[in-house]
Design a protein around this motif. Structure first.
Motif, mmCIF file in Angstrom:
data_model
loop_
_atom_site.group_PDB
_atom_site.id
_atom_site.type_symbol
_atom_site.label_atom_id
_atom_site.label_comp_id
_atom_site.label_asym_id
_atom_site.label_seq_id
_atom_site.Cartn_x
_atom_site.Cartn_y
_atom_site.Cartn_z
ATOM 1 N N GLN A 146 -52.906 -62.222 29.388
ATOM 2 C CA GLN A 146 -54.084 -62.286 28.073
ATOM 3 C C GLN A 146 -55.452 -61.543 29.158
ATOM 4 O O GLN A 146 -55.881 -61.811 28.392
ATOM 5 C CB GLN A 146 -54.397 -63.090 26.954
ATOM 6 C CG GLN A 146 -53.239 -63.674 26.446
ATOM 7 C CD GLN A 146 -53.190 -63.069 24.685
ATOM 8 O OE1 GLN A 146 -52.597 -62.078 25.503
ATOM 9 N NE2 GLN A 146 -54.139 -62.321 24.319
ATOM 10 N N ASN A 180 -58.459 -52.160 28.554
ATOM 11 C CA ASN A 180 -59.673 -51.993 28.243
ATOM 12 C C ASN A 180 -59.550 -51.025 28.563
ATOM 13 O O ASN A 180 -60.841 -49.872 28.662
ATOM 14 C CB ASN A 180 -60.903 -52.736 28.706
ATOM 15 C CG ASN A 180 -61.601 -52.617 30.035
ATOM 16 O OD1 ASN A 180 -60.689 -52.732 30.620
ATOM 17 N ND2 ASN A 180 -62.552 -53.702 30.877
ATOM 18 N N SER A 195 -53.109 -57.058 20.930
ATOM 19 C CA SER A 195 -54.110 -57.139 19.773
ATOM 20 C C SER A 195 -55.623 -57.028 20.858
ATOM 21 O O SER A 195 -56.068 -58.182 21.587
ATOM 22 C CB SER A 195 -53.020 -58.512 19.371
ATOM 23 O OG SER A 195 -54.469 -58.789 18.691
ATOM 24 N N ARG A 196 -56.592 -56.521 19.996
ATOM 25 C CA ARG A 196 -57.790 -56.993 20.084
ATOM 26 C C ARG A 196 -58.514 -56.360 21.442
ATOM 27 O O ARG A 196 -59.454 -56.096 21.907
ATOM 28 C CB ARG A 196 -58.060 -58.068 20.490
ATOM 29 C CG ARG A 196 -58.240 -59.246 18.863
ATOM 30 C CD ARG A 196 -59.360 -60.434 18.834
ATOM 31 N NE ARG A 196 -58.339 -61.412 17.862
ATOM 32 C CZ ARG A 196 -58.588 -60.972 16.252
ATOM 33 N NH1 ARG A 196 -59.566 -60.209 16.517
ATOM 34 N NH2 ARG A 196 -59.007 -62.101 15.395
ATOM 35 N N ASN A 204 -59.824 -53.542 23.672
ATOM 36 C CA ASN A 204 -61.165 -52.229 23.401
ATOM 37 C C ASN A 204 -60.675 -51.044 23.962
ATOM 38 O O ASN A 204 -60.935 -50.977 25.379
ATOM 39 C CB ASN A 204 -62.098 -52.905 24.138
ATOM 40 C CG ASN A 204 -63.018 -52.083 24.050
ATOM 41 O OD1 ASN A 204 -63.070 -50.128 23.393
ATOM 42 N ND2 ASN A 204 -64.580 -52.613 24.249
ATOM 43 N N SER A 252 -52.898 -54.972 17.004
ATOM 44 C CA SER A 252 -53.483 -55.610 15.764
ATOM 45 C C SER A 252 -54.933 -55.920 15.704
ATOM 46 O O SER A 252 -55.328 -56.435 17.103
ATOM 47 C CB SER A 252 -52.979 -56.904 14.733
ATOM 48 O OG SER A 252 -52.755 -57.826 16.410
ATOM 49 N N TYR A 253 -55.725 -55.250 15.193
ATOM 50 C CA TYR A 253 -57.342 -55.783 15.578
ATOM 51 C C TYR A 253 -57.608 -54.622 17.009
ATOM 52 O O TYR A 253 -59.273 -55.107 17.187
ATOM 53 C CB TYR A 253 -57.980 -57.057 15.452
ATOM 54 C CG TYR A 253 -57.365 -57.915 14.468
ATOM 55 C CD1 TYR A 253 -58.014 -57.571 13.636
ATOM 56 C CD2 TYR A 253 -56.271 -58.778 14.093
ATOM 57 C CE1 TYR A 253 -57.884 -59.209 12.296
ATOM 58 C CE2 TYR A 253 -55.632 -59.311 13.114
ATOM 59 C CZ TYR A 253 -56.908 -59.500 11.963
ATOM 60 O OH TYR A 253 -56.639 -60.421 11.092
ATOM 61 N N ALA A 254 -56.950 -54.248 17.363
ATOM 62 C CA ALA A 254 -57.809 -53.260 18.299
ATOM 63 C C ALA A 254 -58.490 -51.750 17.848
ATOM 64 O O ALA A 254 -58.575 -51.540 16.906
ATOM 65 C CB ALA A 254 -56.282 -52.423 19.017
ATOM 66 N N ASP A 255 -59.773 -51.714 19.281
ATOM 67 C CA ASP A 255 -60.426 -50.461 19.456
ATOM 68 C C ASP A 255 -60.064 -49.475 19.544
ATOM 69 O O ASP A 255 -59.826 -48.894 20.990
ATOM 70 C CB ASP A 255 -61.886 -51.081 19.423
ATOM 71 C CG ASP A 255 -62.596 -49.995 18.702
ATOM 72 O OD1 ASP A 255 -62.503 -48.959 18.178
ATOM 73 O OD2 ASP A 255 -63.781 -50.024 18.681
ATOM 74 N N ALA A 278 -56.651 -52.306 12.802
ATOM 75 C CA ALA A 278 -57.253 -51.547 14.024
ATOM 76 C C ALA A 278 -57.897 -50.619 13.303
ATOM 77 O O ALA A 278 -57.710 -50.006 12.425
ATOM 78 C CB ALA A 278 -55.992 -51.241 14.975
#
Length: 129
Positions: A7, A11, A28-29, A31, A48-51, A70
Motif C-alpha cells: 500500500q 503519487n 485507490s485514493r 494522488n 476509485s477515489y483517486a485524484d 474519482a
C-alpha cells in the motif's frame, strides 16, 4: 514477507507505471493530479477515489478500470479507452472526452460530465442506484 510495500503511496506517473508492471492494480485514493499518463496501459486497475484531475490520459488504456468517485475534472481523456469502466459518482467536469471509447462503461446519476455531453450517445449505461 510483510505487506507494508503493498500500500505504498502512489503519487507520480513513474511510480504508478512501476507498480502496474509489478502486477499491482489497486491504486485507490492515489494522488495523480496533473500526471502525464499519455498512452499508458492501466487496464483493470482500481482508481476509485483517486485524484486524476488535470491528468493527461490521452490514448490511455483504462478498460475495465474502477473510477468510481474519482476526480477526473479537467483531465485529458481524448481517445482513451474506457470501455467497461465504472464511473459511478466520478467527476468528469471539463474533461476532454473527444474520441474516448465509453461503450459498456457504467455511470450513475451522480456522475458529473462536461456541459453538453450526452452519456447515452456514446454508449454509456446509466445505472439506477
Amino acid at each position: 514477507m510483510s505487506e507494508i510495500n503493498s500500500q505504498q503511496i502512489v503519487n507520480t506517473a513513474v511510480t504508478l507505471v512501476e507498480r502496474y508492471i509489478e502486477g499491482k492494480r489497486n491504486f485507490s485514493r492515489a494522488n495523480l493530479v496533473n500526471a502525464d499518463l499519455q498512452s499508458v496501459d492501466l487496464k483493470g486497475s482500481d482508481f476509485s477515489y483517486a485524484d486524476l484531475s488535470e491528468a493527461n490520459l490521452n490514448g490511455a488504456n483504462l478498460r475495465g478500470c474502477d473510477l468510481s468517485f474519482a476526480n477526473l475534472s479537467q483531465a485529458n481523456l481524448q481517445d482513451a479507452d474506457l470501455r467497461g469502466a465504472m464511473l459511478f459518482s466520478a467527476d468528469l467536469r471539463q474533461a476532454n472526452l473527444k474520441g474516448a471509447k465509453l461503450e459498456k462503461a457504467d455511470c450513475d446519476r451522480n456522475t458529473h460530465f462536461p456541459q453538453d455531453f450526452d452519456p447515452a450517445q456514446v454508449g454509456l449505461q446509466i445505472k439506477e442506484g
